[in-house]
Design an enzyme around this catalytic site. Structure first.
Site, PDB file in Angstrom:
ATOM      1  N   PHE A 165      -5.177   0.261  -2.756  1.00  0.00           N
ATOM      2  CA  PHE A 165      -6.062   1.254  -2.140  1.00  0.00           C
ATOM      3  C   PHE A 165      -6.882   0.603  -1.039  1.00  0.00           C
ATOM      4  O   PHE A 165      -7.410  -0.500  -1.215  1.00  0.00           O
ATOM      5  CB  PHE A 165      -6.997   1.864  -3.190  1.00  0.00           C
ATOM      6  CG  PHE A 165      -8.187   2.573  -2.597  1.00  0.00           C
ATOM      7  CD1 PHE A 165      -8.024   3.750  -1.871  1.00  0.00           C
ATOM      8  CD2 PHE A 165      -9.473   2.050  -2.742  1.00  0.00           C
ATOM      9  CE1 PHE A 165      -9.120   4.386  -1.300  1.00  0.00           C
ATOM     10  CE2 PHE A 165     -10.569   2.676  -2.181  1.00  0.00           C
ATOM     11  CZ  PHE A 165     -10.396   3.857  -1.452  1.00  0.00           C
ATOM     12  N   SER A 166      -7.013   1.289   0.110  1.00  0.00           N
ATOM     13  CA  SER A 166      -7.849   0.854   1.228  1.00  0.00           C
ATOM     14  C   SER A 166      -7.412  -0.536   1.696  1.00  0.00           C
ATOM     15  O   SER A 166      -6.280  -0.699   2.130  1.00  0.00           O
ATOM     16  CB  SER A 166      -9.325   0.898   0.817  1.00  0.00           C
ATOM     17  OG  SER A 166     -10.164   0.722   1.936  1.00  0.00           O
ATOM     18  N   ALA A 167      -8.281  -1.554   1.608  1.00  0.00           N
ATOM     19  CA  ALA A 167      -7.850  -2.902   1.979  1.00  0.00           C
ATOM     20  C   ALA A 167      -6.636  -3.312   1.151  1.00  0.00           C
ATOM     21  O   ALA A 167      -5.694  -3.939   1.647  1.00  0.00           O
ATOM     22  CB  ALA A 167      -8.990  -3.896   1.790  1.00  0.00           C
TER      23      ALA A 167
END
Length: 626
Positions: A165-167
């Site tokens: 998720f995300s990074a």
């Protein structure tokens, strides 16, 4: 001296808080002393359901490793690596539901955790070349965690997956690119394509507004992660919120372009559907294997989607919990990603296998000259089960059968004289598909009697619907004007009946084609999506199922032909079914009533239903020759 990467601990006043959130403190200050390295894995403290493992390798990325081992895991089990986002940690990502899923489906989970000394807000450094290259940095640390799990447990090396998720949603495709020989598939949540950025400044542009490249350019970047590799590339599931203003949805599109190109397939989806109210697209290869999928979670921001009301099949374990960047969107991303990986077979839902069925047109033989009504026979098989088979004429579907034997009556007078191709496409319960299109026939209808088309509207006084109990016990007679299909709020299943007076057909007529057209009235939810692969099917009775008017016992009465055709998903206007199968054509009554029973092929697991109109809005079309 250790080969670990030094930890960065100083901060840089020239960066904004947002910059720290996504870029971290790389290259901004002094260095701490390098930590020592332990030669063997050791168990450390436990955080909630996780246990820390130390000494899992040289750990050049200086990451922490946490793992979850469910009870009762069988030998040769899968492993899922789950990567958190910025300001999160391993336990924060547990809230998304992967530990809960592991307890139900029995696979191992590893949660790598970033150190604040590496990045001030605990982001994986997905934009740093040294951290996303094969054999170095954070990428190698995560690969070493996989190696440590393989050494400690019985893990199937062909079933190792990575989710982020995300990074972590940018680090996951980095791992898929540099270690395609380690990871069998992956899922990207609010992330983007590999090498979208290779510097801090480029990272901001990548996230918002996004970086546009051609599919070939993106594919080349992914292939550069392991130059010279010729083995299979991992399938990818891509999830993004349409209201994500941190990582713009454009990243999902660019990631789709990257991985479809990597797999050598085009950017046109082979399946487009709505699941739990959200657009879902699947991109397949020529063998029907699902290699890339995208999920657009409309209205969701920067988060992982979960469903507080969802329990994993066969258990009371809920899908995730509300937390930072974990949003109740009424869809369980973890379940669908686990299904995409093939982890959910035996969990009470269709298997997530990626093996397509086999299909072949066995009659008529290739090279045959045909005319009039042609019987087409198709063989189809699958290890899990064939969901339906479509008859193709010159590549276009003209009829569907939902159960064996897969036999169709094709009216060859619908095409011109000359060469044509007959084919078939089979689907299994997991949505995999396979196509056979190597049967060539010559149509010659010179001198063949011209077929007659007759249309019949349903008899409103005899139409109706019945609500049957889920356990098959006594049904309830429905009285609505429109006809109901699916599952109502009372948990009972609606089946509908339409009645036609087909006595005007000549007694000796040869019926060559028939199909039903119905009109949409209203509905609730997506009755086609749960279970996956659902469809409306039609049963036929020459005469009436019981009395001329609808009765309670009609819902379970025997039909002369079952599942003779299907009606594809629609949400407005009128929709025609596929052509009736040969058994369906033979069951049309030439001396009185023909009744059709409409039902969903699979029973819904929640309140989801469809209303269609009867009387003049339900039309049976019959094509026949005297």
């Amino acid at each position: 001296m250790s080969s670990q990467r030094p930890r960065f601990t100083s901060t840089c006043s020239r960066f904004t808080l947002a910059a720290w959130l996504f870029a971290g403190a790389v290259g901004c200050g002094g260095l701490d002393a390098e930590p020592s390295v332990q030669a063997e894995p050791e168990l450390g403290q436990s955080e909630l359901g996780l246990t820390q493992v130390t000494g899992f390798g040289s750990n050049p990325g200086n990451l922490a490793m946490y793992r979850h081992v469910p009870t009762g895991v069988a030998a040769n089990a899968p492993l899922v690596v789950v990567l958190h986002g910025c300001t999160q940690n391993a336990t924060g990502m547990e809230l998304s539901g992967w530990t809960a899923a592991a307890n139900v489906y029995k696979f191992y989970v590893v949660y790598p955790q970033q150190a604040s000394g590496n990045n001030a807000t605990s982001c994986f450094n997905w934009f740093e070349p040294g951290d996303i290259a094969r054999g170095s940095g954070e990428a190698l640390s995560i690969k070493q965690m996989v190696d440590a799990m393989k050494a400690a447990y019985s893990i199937d090396a062909s079933r190792v997956y990575v989710v982020g998720f995300s990074a972590g949603g940018y680090m996951a495709p980095a791992l898929l690119s540099v270690y395609p020989d380690v990871f069998s598939a992956g899922a990207i949540n609010a992330g983007g394509p590999y090498k979208c950025a290779t510097s801090m400044n480029a990272a901001f542009s990548c996230m918002s507004p996004g970086t546009d490249k051609t599919p070939a350019a993106w594919g080349d970047l992914a292939r550069s992660g392991y130059a010279g590799y010729t083995g299979p590339r991992p399938p990818v599931s891509i999830w993004y919120g349409t209201s994500d203003f941190t990582v713009r949805p454009m990243n999902g599109t660019e990631a789709m372009e990257q991985w479809t190109n990597v797999h050598g397939i085009d950017q046109t989806p082979d399946t487009t559907e709505t699941v739990s109210g959200f657009p879902h697209k699947v991109y397949r290869d020529g063998a029907g294997r699902a290699l890339v999928e995208t999920w657009e979670i409309t209205g969701m921001g920067h988060a992982v989607a979960f469903d507080a009301q969802y329990n994993f099949p066969g258990s009371t374990t809920a899908c995730g919990s509300t937390g930072a960047y974990v949003t109740d969107a009424n869809i369980c991303a973890v379940y669908h990603q686990a299904k995409f990986f093939g982890l959910t077979g035996g969990g009470g839902e269709p298997s997530g296998d990626t093996t397509p069925p086999t299909v072949n047109v066995t009659s008529p033989a290739s090279g045959t000259t045909v005319s009039g009504a042609v019987k087409v026979v198709v063989s189809a098989s699958d290890a899990v089960g064939v969901a339906r088979v479509e008859l193709l004429v010159d590549g276009s579907p003209v009829a569907t059968a939902s159960s064996a034997p897969y036999e169709f009556t094709w009216n060859s007078q619908g095409v011109g004289n000359g060469a044509h191709t007959l084919g078939a496409r089979a689907y299994d319960a997991a949505g995999n598909q396979a196509t056979d299109s190597d049967t060539s026939v010559t149509v010659n209808n010179t001198g063949t009697p011209t077929p007659t088309t007759a249309t019949f509207t349903s008899i409103a006084a005899e139409d109706g619907y019945l609500k049957a109990n889920a356990d098959g016990s006594a049904a309830v007679l429905g009285t609505l004007t429109n006809l109901a299909l699916g599952r109502g709020t009372d948990g009972k299943y609606n089946r509908s009946f339409v009645s036609f007076d087909t006595s005007s057909l000549p007694d000796g007529a040869t019926v060559t084609r028939a199909y039903l057209t119905v009109s949409y009235s209203s509905g609730s939810g997506d009755a086609w999506s749960t279970p996956a692969g659902n469809t409306v099917v039609i049963d036929v009775k020459a005469g009436t199922f019981n009395a001329a008017s609808t009765e309670v016992t009609d819902w379970a009465a025997a039909a002369d032909a079952t599942a003779v055709a299907s009606i594809d998903k629609f949400a407005s206007g009128a929709k025609a079914s596929a052509d009736f199968s040969g058994a369906g054509l033979a069951s049309i009554n030439r001396t009185g009533r023909t009744q059709l029973r409409l039902r969903f092929s699979l029973e819904q697991t929640a309140t989801q239903y469809l209303f269609v109109k009867d009387s003049t809005n339900a039309v049976l079309t019959v094509v026949y020759t005297p």
